[in-house]
Design a protein around this motif. Structure first.
Motif, PDB file in Angstrom:
ATOM      1  N   VAL A  53       0.823  -1.207   0.000  1.00  0.00           N
ATOM      2  CA  VAL A  53       0.000   0.000   0.000  1.00  0.00           C
ATOM      3  C   VAL A  53       0.857   1.258   0.000  1.00  0.00           C
ATOM      4  CG1 VAL A  53      -0.301   0.442   2.482  1.00  0.00           C
ATOM      5  CG2 VAL A  53      -2.214   0.827   0.899  1.00  0.00           C
ATOM      6  N   LYS A  54       2.094   1.149   0.492  1.00  0.00           N
ATOM      7  CA  LYS A  54       3.012   2.291   0.499  1.00  0.00           C
ATOM      8  C   LYS A  54       3.817   2.391  -0.799  1.00  0.00           C
ATOM      9  CE  LYS A  54       3.636   2.222   5.530  1.00  0.00           C
ATOM     10  NZ  LYS A  54       4.604   1.955   6.635  1.00  0.00           N
ATOM     11  N   GLY A  55       3.754   1.350  -1.625  1.00  0.00           N
ATOM     12  CA  GLY A  55       4.537   1.329  -2.847  1.00  0.00           C
ATOM     13  C   GLY A  55       3.823   1.943  -4.032  1.00  0.00           C
ATOM     14  N   ASP A  56       4.456   1.888  -5.192  1.00  0.00           N
ATOM     15  CA  ASP A  56       3.881   2.500  -6.396  1.00  0.00           C
ATOM     16  C   ASP A  56       3.674   1.491  -7.520  1.00  0.00           C
ATOM     17  OD1 ASP A  56       6.499   2.006  -7.023  1.00  0.00           O
ATOM     18  OD2 ASP A  56       7.047   4.094  -7.441  1.00  0.00           O
ATOM     19  N   TYR A  57       3.661   0.186  -7.167  1.00  0.00           N
ATOM     20  CA  TYR A  57       3.415  -0.845  -8.166  1.00  0.00           C
ATOM     21  C   TYR A  57       1.996  -0.702  -8.701  1.00  0.00           C
ATOM     22  CZ  TYR A  57       2.897  -5.567 -10.112  1.00  0.00           C
ATOM     23  OH  TYR A  57       2.675  -6.642 -10.948  1.00  0.00           O
ATOM     24  N   ILE A  58       1.837  -0.735 -10.014  1.00  0.00           N
ATOM     25  CA  ILE A  58       0.549  -0.440 -10.640  1.00  0.00           C
ATOM     26  C   ILE A  58      -0.535  -1.455 -10.250  1.00  0.00           C
ATOM     27  CG2 ILE A  58       1.095  -1.715 -12.764  1.00  0.00           C
ATOM     28  CD1 ILE A  58      -0.469   0.479 -14.282  1.00  0.00           C
ATOM     29  N   PHE A  59      -0.135  -2.692  -9.944  1.00  0.00           N
ATOM     30  CA  PHE A  59      -1.113  -3.727  -9.584  1.00  0.00           C
ATOM     31  C   PHE A  59      -1.083  -4.045  -8.086  1.00  0.00           C
ATOM     32  CE2 PHE A  59      -0.183  -4.826 -14.111  1.00  0.00           C
ATOM     33  CZ  PHE A  59      -1.438  -4.494 -14.612  1.00  0.00           C
ATOM     34  N   LYS A  60      -0.691  -3.078  -7.289  1.00  0.00           N
ATOM     35  CA  LYS A  60      -0.545  -3.359  -5.858  1.00  0.00           C
ATOM     36  C   LYS A  60      -1.870  -3.751  -5.199  1.00  0.00           C
ATOM     37  CE  LYS A  60      -0.850   1.500  -4.301  1.00  0.00           C
ATOM     38  NZ  LYS A  60      -0.100   2.563  -3.583  1.00  0.00           N
ATOM     39  N   TYR A  61      -2.984  -3.172  -5.648  1.00  0.00           N
ATOM     40  CA  TYR A  61      -4.258  -3.496  -5.013  1.00  0.00           C
ATOM     41  C   TYR A  61      -4.723  -4.907  -5.374  1.00  0.00           C
ATOM     42  CZ  TYR A  61      -4.410   1.353  -3.596  1.00  0.00           C
ATOM     43  OH  TYR A  61      -4.100   2.565  -3.020  1.00  0.00           O
ATOM     44  N   GLU A  62      -4.333  -5.388  -6.533  1.00  0.00           N
ATOM     45  CA  GLU A  62      -4.635  -6.773  -6.878  1.00  0.00           C
ATOM     46  C   GLU A  62      -3.874  -7.724  -5.957  1.00  0.00           C
ATOM     47  OE1 GLU A  62      -7.035  -7.580  -8.992  1.00  0.00           O
ATOM     48  OE2 GLU A  62      -7.304  -5.417  -9.084  1.00  0.00           O
ATOM     49  N   LEU A  63      -2.623  -7.380  -5.657  1.00  0.00           N
ATOM     50  CA  LEU A  63      -1.845  -8.177  -4.717  1.00  0.00           C
ATOM     51  C   LEU A  63      -2.488  -8.178  -3.330  1.00  0.00           C
ATOM     52  CD1 LEU A  63       1.918  -7.411  -5.466  1.00  0.00           C
ATOM     53  CD2 LEU A  63       0.813  -9.642  -5.457  1.00  0.00           C
ATOM     54  N   ILE A  64      -2.939  -6.994  -2.895  1.00  0.00           N
ATOM     55  CA  ILE A  64      -3.564  -6.881  -1.570  1.00  0.00           C
ATOM     56  C   ILE A  64      -4.832  -7.725  -1.500  1.00  0.00           C
ATOM     57  CG2 ILE A  64      -4.748  -5.291   0.005  1.00  0.00           C
ATOM     58  CD1 ILE A  64      -2.689  -3.159  -0.850  1.00  0.00           C
ATOM     59  N   LYS A  65      -5.617  -7.740  -2.582  1.00  0.00           N
ATOM     60  CA  LYS A  65      -6.820  -8.585  -2.618  1.00  0.00           C
ATOM     61  C   LYS A  65      -6.448 -10.057  -2.440  1.00  0.00           C
ATOM     62  CE  LYS A  65      -9.369  -5.499  -5.717  1.00  0.00           C
ATOM     63  NZ  LYS A  65      -9.928  -5.349  -7.073  1.00  0.00           N
ATOM     64  N   ASP A  66      -5.362 -10.464  -3.072  1.00  0.00           N
ATOM     65  CA  ASP A  66      -4.938 -11.851  -2.942  1.00  0.00           C
ATOM     66  C   ASP A  66      -4.470 -12.166  -1.522  1.00  0.00           C
ATOM     67  OD1 ASP A  66      -5.529 -12.569  -5.533  1.00  0.00           O
ATOM     68  OD2 ASP A  66      -3.540 -12.093  -6.304  1.00  0.00           O
ATOM     69  N   TYR A  67      -3.808 -11.218  -0.871  1.00  0.00           N
ATOM     70  CA  TYR A  67      -3.375 -11.429   0.511  1.00  0.00           C
ATOM     71  C   TYR A  67      -4.584 -11.547   1.442  1.00  0.00           C
ATOM     72  CZ  TYR A  67       1.263  -9.988  -1.166  1.00  0.00           C
ATOM     73  OH  TYR A  67       2.445  -9.904  -1.838  1.00  0.00           O
ATOM     74  N   VAL A  68      -5.610 -10.723   1.195  1.00  0.00           N
ATOM     75  CA  VAL A  68      -6.837 -10.809   1.994  1.00  0.00           C
ATOM     76  C   VAL A  68      -7.497 -12.176   1.802  1.00  0.00           C
ATOM     77  CG1 VAL A  68      -9.183  -9.906   2.263  1.00  0.00           C
ATOM     78  CG2 VAL A  68      -7.257  -8.324   2.037  1.00  0.00           C
ATOM     79  N   SER A  69      -7.550 -12.631   0.542  1.00  0.00           N
ATOM     80  CA  SER A  69      -8.130 -13.945   0.259  1.00  0.00           C
ATOM     81  C   SER A  69      -7.360 -15.048   0.975  1.00  0.00           C
ATOM     82  CB  SER A  69      -8.104 -14.219  -1.245  1.00  0.00           C
ATOM     83  OG  SER A  69      -8.916 -13.311  -1.939  1.00  0.00           O
ATOM     84  N   GLU A  70      -6.035 -14.944   0.962  1.00  0.00           N
ATOM     85  CA  GLU A  70      -5.220 -15.955   1.619  1.00  0.00           C
ATOM     86  C   GLU A  70      -5.485 -15.981   3.128  1.00  0.00           C
ATOM     87  OE1 GLU A  70      -0.556 -17.430   1.881  1.00  0.00           O
ATOM     88  OE2 GLU A  70      -1.114 -15.762   0.563  1.00  0.00           O
ATOM     89  N   LEU A  71      -5.646 -14.810   3.725  1.00  0.00           N
ATOM     90  CA  LEU A  71      -5.965 -14.745   5.151  1.00  0.00           C
ATOM     91  C   LEU A  71      -7.281 -15.452   5.450  1.00  0.00           C
ATOM     92  CD1 LEU A  71      -4.940 -11.082   6.027  1.00  0.00           C
ATOM     93  CD2 LEU A  71      -4.067 -13.136   7.126  1.00  0.00           C
ATOM     94  N   TYR A  72      -8.267 -15.201   4.605  1.00  0.00           N
ATOM     95  CA  TYR A  72      -9.579 -15.815   4.810  1.00  0.00           C
ATOM     96  C   TYR A  72      -9.489 -17.343   4.726  1.00  0.00           C
ATOM     97  CZ  TYR A  72     -14.224 -17.527   3.717  1.00  0.00           C
ATOM     98  OH  TYR A  72     -15.384 -18.255   3.695  1.00  0.00           O
ATOM     99  N   PHE A  73      -8.843 -17.832   3.675  1.00  0.00           N
ATOM    100  CA  PHE A  73      -8.801 -19.278   3.476  1.00  0.00           C
ATOM    101  C   PHE A  73      -7.896 -19.974   4.489  1.00  0.00           C
ATOM    102  CE2 PHE A  73     -10.232 -17.961  -0.830  1.00  0.00           C
ATOM    103  CZ  PHE A  73     -11.438 -18.658  -0.818  1.00  0.00           C
ATOM    104  N   LEU A  74      -6.861 -19.304   4.938  1.00  0.00           N
ATOM    105  CA  LEU A  74      -6.031 -19.871   5.998  1.00  0.00           C
ATOM    106  C   LEU A  74      -6.842 -20.036   7.280  1.00  0.00           C
ATOM    107  CD1 LEU A  74      -2.583 -18.051   5.622  1.00  0.00           C
ATOM    108  CD2 LEU A  74      -3.042 -20.493   5.329  1.00  0.00           C
ATOM    109  N   ALA A  75      -7.632 -19.014   7.611  1.00  0.00           N
ATOM    110  CA  ALA A  75      -8.457 -19.083   8.824  1.00  0.00           C
ATOM    111  C   ALA A  75      -9.443 -20.243   8.740  1.00  0.00           C
ATOM    112  CB  ALA A  75      -9.189 -17.763   9.027  1.00  0.00           C
TER     113      ALA A  75
END
Length: 246
Positions: free
Chosen positions: A97-119
């Motif tokens: 979220v602090k970076g400037d990668y153009i697809f950073k929000y897509e990465l964040i969505k995947d991290y959120v998904s991983e958190l959900y499925f891990l739980a």
């Protein structure tokens, strides 16, 4: 979503949940929540996002997460190993979220998904709600009925259940009982839930379709454009046309 280490008390609606140690928690926007640290050594991370963040082109359907269909609050106690794995995902989100990668929000969505499925993989949520809580069951069904009407996929679609009485009739209960149940569980009225969800869908249609404002108004069940304009301004503080141009 929150990751905490330490002693804390969380309040889900009208239920207090005391946690200690390493804990991962999820919160639904329809359920009021708060927390109180019981130890000065409590620390952790949190991530907050709106449902629109996941609205398009993503495998995680927030409207149908089994995590929120349970009568149990989604509270997960973690081992030291699992805590490190979850903490690493939160740190990754912070870096992106602090970076400037153009697809950073897509990465964040995947991290959120991983958190959900891990739980969901590690531990079922603790059963802290009473299964016989009729108000909560009615509220869950009411909220699900709202979501079943979305997304609006065609401009000639008609949003059918618009009033608290419409939902009460569908549930075969008195509208006053529905209103009391929803208010008790969520802190909001049935009308607030309906109008807020209509407002959210209106924003999505304005931003992500080429339908005219009149067509959007009609698909959401408004009889005329002035009525829709007044509703949208009350929900967002701007007109539909202004919102679309931003």
């Amino acid at each position: 979503m929150m990751l905490f280490s330490g002693e804390n008390t969380f309040r889900y609606g009208n239920v207090n949940v005391k946690v200690s140690g390493n804990t991962l928690l999820f919160f639904h926007p329809h359920t009021p929540y708060s927390y109180k640290p019981l130890s000065k050594k409590s620390r952790g991370y949190f991530c907050v996002f709106k449902i629109e963040f996941f609205q398009e082109n993503h495998r995680l359907d927030l409207n149908n997460l089994s995590l929120f269909k349970s009568l149990s609050p989604p509270v997960f106690k973690l081992s030291k190993t699992n805590y490190k794995e979850v903490e690493n995902l939160f740190l990754k989100m912070l870096r992106e979220v602090k970076g400037d990668y153009i697809f950073k929000y897509e990465l964040i969505k995947d991290y959120v998904s991983e958190l959900y499925f891990l739980a969901m993989k590690w531990v079922p949520p603790e059963n802290l709600f009473q299964a016989g809580d009729a108000s909560k069951r009615i509220t869950m069904i009411f909220l699900e009925l709202i979501e079943q009407q979305f997304p609006i996929q065609h401009k000639y679609h008609q949003f059918a259940l618009r009033t608290p009485k419409d939902y009460a009739d569908k549930l075969s209960i008195h509208v006053n009982y529905l209103n009391r149940s929803v208010k008790k569980v969520t802190g909001k009225t049935t009308s607030q839930h309906i109008l807020e969800r209509l407002g959210g869908e209106a924003k999505i249609l304005l931003k992500h379709t080429d339908w005219s404002v009149s067509e959007i108004a009609s698909s959401l069940g408004f009889d005329d454009l002035p009525h829709f304009n007044k509703f949208f301004r009350r929900q967002t503080g701007s007109t539909p046309t202004s919102f679309r141009l931003v």
